[in-house]
Design a protein around this motif. Structure first.
Motif, PDB file in Angstrom:
ATOM      1  N   ASN A 293       7.591   0.892  -7.028  1.00 10.78           N
ATOM      2  CA  ASN A 293       6.876   2.076  -6.523  1.00 10.78           C
ATOM      3  C   ASN A 293       5.617   2.369  -7.343  1.00 10.78           C
TER       4      ASN A 293
ATOM      5  N   GLN B  10       1.581  -5.818  -8.325  1.00  9.52           N
ATOM      6  CA  GLN B  10       1.418  -6.680  -7.164  1.00  9.52           C
ATOM      7  C   GLN B  10       2.633  -7.587  -7.099  1.00  9.52           C
TER       8      GLN B  10
ATOM      9  N   TYR C 212       5.133   3.442  -2.574  1.00  9.54           N
ATOM     10  CA  TYR C 212       4.241   2.288  -2.588  1.00  9.54           C
ATOM     11  C   TYR C 212       5.089   1.050  -2.350  1.00  9.54           C
TER      12      TYR C 212
ATOM     13  N   PRO D 103       1.627   1.497  -7.817  1.00 12.16           N
ATOM     14  CA  PRO D 103       0.456   0.870  -7.190  1.00 12.16           C
ATOM     15  C   PRO D 103      -0.337  -0.042  -8.127  1.00 12.16           C
ATOM     16  N   ARG D 104      -0.005  -0.033  -9.411  1.00 16.40           N
ATOM     17  CA  ARG D 104      -0.678  -0.950 -10.342  1.00 16.40           C
ATOM     18  C   ARG D 104      -0.067  -2.344 -10.292  1.00 16.40           C
TER      19      ARG D 104
ATOM     20  N   ARG E 213       0.847  -1.198   0.000  1.00 12.98           N
ATOM     21  CA  ARG E 213       0.000   0.000   0.000  1.00 12.98           C
ATOM     22  C   ARG E 213       0.880   1.245   0.000  1.00 12.98           C
ATOM     23  N   ALA E 214       0.245   2.391  -0.174  1.00 19.29           N
ATOM     24  CA  ALA E 214       0.958   3.666  -0.091  1.00 19.29           C
ATOM     25  C   ALA E 214       1.417   3.867   1.348  1.00 19.29           C
TER      26      ALA E 214
ATOM     27  N   ALA F 214      -5.052  -0.446   3.041  1.00 19.44           N
ATOM     28  CA  ALA F 214      -4.739  -0.902   1.687  1.00 19.44           C
ATOM     29  C   ALA F 214      -5.993  -1.037   0.826  1.00 19.44           C
TER      30      ALA F 214
END
Length: 100
Positions: free
Chosen positions: A77, A82, A27, A79-80, A16-17, A48
Protein backbone atom coordinates in the motif's frame (compact mmCIF):
# COMPACT_ATOMS: atom_id res chain seq x y z
CA UNK A 1 -7.79 -14.97 -14.35
CA UNK A 2 -7.14 -11.31 -13.69
CA UNK A 3 -5.29 -9.18 -16.22
CA UNK A 4 -2.69 -6.53 -15.46
CA UNK A 5 -0.61 -4.18 -17.58
CA UNK A 6 3.07 -5.09 -17.75
CA UNK A 7 5.76 -2.73 -19.03
CA UNK A 8 7.59 -4.71 -21.71
CA UNK A 9 11.14 -3.46 -21.02
CA UNK A 10 11.16 -3.77 -17.25
CA UNK A 11 8.36 -6.13 -16.30
CA UNK A 12 6.86 -3.48 -14.03
CA UNK A 13 3.14 -3.90 -13.34
CA UNK A 14 0.91 -0.84 -13.52
CA UNK A 15 -0.13 0.30 -10.04
CA UNK A 16 -1.92 3.42 -8.87
CA UNK A 17 -4.13 4.88 -6.16
CA UNK A 18 -7.59 3.26 -6.20
CA UNK A 19 -10.71 2.91 -4.05
CA UNK A 20 -11.94 -0.53 -2.99
CA UNK A 21 -15.52 -1.80 -2.66
CA UNK A 22 -15.71 -0.39 0.88
CA UNK A 23 -14.75 3.08 -0.44
CA UNK A 24 -11.34 2.89 1.24
CA UNK A 25 -8.36 4.27 -0.68
CA UNK A 26 -5.41 2.00 -1.38
CA UNK A 27 -2.41 1.75 -3.69
CA UNK A 28 -2.39 -1.40 -5.78
CA UNK A 29 -1.99 -3.12 -9.10
CA UNK A 30 -4.68 -2.25 -11.64
CA UNK A 31 -6.71 -5.41 -12.39
CA UNK A 32 -9.28 -6.35 -15.03
CA UNK A 33 -11.47 -9.44 -15.31
CA UNK A 34 -10.99 -9.52 -19.09
CA UNK A 35 -8.29 -8.28 -21.44
CA UNK A 36 -8.40 -4.46 -21.19
CA UNK A 37 -9.41 -2.47 -24.25
CA UNK A 38 -7.19 0.22 -25.73
CA UNK A 39 -9.34 2.91 -24.11
CA UNK A 40 -9.12 1.23 -20.69
CA UNK A 41 -5.35 0.98 -21.06
CA UNK A 42 -4.98 4.66 -22.00
CA UNK A 43 -7.29 5.75 -19.16
CA UNK A 44 -5.43 3.69 -16.55
CA UNK A 45 -2.03 4.91 -17.74
CA UNK A 46 -3.25 8.51 -17.52
CA UNK A 47 -4.65 7.96 -14.02
CA UNK A 48 -1.33 6.43 -12.96
CA UNK A 49 0.56 9.44 -14.33
CA UNK A 50 2.33 7.50 -17.06
CA UNK A 51 3.26 9.52 -20.14
CA UNK A 52 1.00 9.02 -23.17
CA UNK A 53 4.00 8.23 -25.39
CA UNK A 54 4.76 5.08 -23.38
CA UNK A 55 1.36 3.43 -23.96
CA UNK A 56 2.82 1.06 -26.55
CA UNK A 57 5.33 -0.23 -23.98
CA UNK A 58 2.53 -1.69 -21.80
CA UNK A 59 0.99 -5.07 -22.60
CA UNK A 60 -1.92 -6.94 -20.98
CA UNK A 61 -0.76 -10.00 -19.07
CA UNK A 62 -2.80 -12.69 -17.32
CA UNK A 63 -1.86 -13.54 -13.73
CA UNK A 64 -3.28 -16.13 -11.38
CA UNK A 65 -5.48 -14.82 -8.56
CA UNK A 66 -2.69 -15.74 -6.16
CA UNK A 67 -0.05 -13.76 -8.07
CA UNK A 68 -2.37 -10.75 -8.38
CA UNK A 69 -2.92 -10.76 -4.59
CA UNK A 70 0.78 -11.23 -3.91
CA UNK A 71 1.62 -8.30 -6.20
CA UNK A 72 -0.52 -6.06 -3.98
CA UNK A 73 1.05 -7.53 -0.85
CA UNK A 74 4.51 -6.67 -2.22
CA UNK A 75 3.40 -3.08 -2.87
CA UNK A 76 2.52 -2.75 0.84
CA UNK A 77 0.00 0.00 0.00
CA UNK A 78 3.03 2.27 -0.57
CA UNK A 79 3.10 4.43 -3.73
CA UNK A 80 6.90 4.59 -3.47
CA UNK A 81 7.09 0.87 -4.28
CA UNK A 82 6.91 -0.88 -7.64
CA UNK A 83 6.20 -4.52 -8.40
CA UNK A 84 7.72 -6.50 -11.29
CA UNK A 85 6.66 -9.70 -13.07
CA UNK A 86 9.58 -11.38 -14.84
CA UNK A 87 10.20 -15.08 -15.55
CA UNK A 88 6.99 -15.97 -13.68
CA UNK A 89 8.37 -14.35 -10.51
CA UNK A 90 7.20 -11.29 -8.60
CA UNK A 91 9.68 -8.86 -7.10
CA UNK A 92 9.30 -5.41 -5.63
CA UNK A 93 11.46 -2.39 -4.96
CA UNK A 94 11.28 1.29 -4.23
CA UNK A 95 10.80 3.42 -7.34
CA UNK A 96 14.46 4.41 -7.50
CA UNK A 97 15.81 0.81 -7.59
CA UNK A 98 15.03 -2.52 -9.29
CA UNK A 99 14.37 -5.84 -7.53
CA UNK A 100 13.83 -6.63 -3.84
Amino acid sequence: MPYVLREAGTGRLLARAQVNGYRLPYYGVVLWDTVPTGEEIRESLAQAGEAGDTAAAWEPEALTEHHAKMANVKLRNDPRRQVFWNDNQLSASFADSRGE
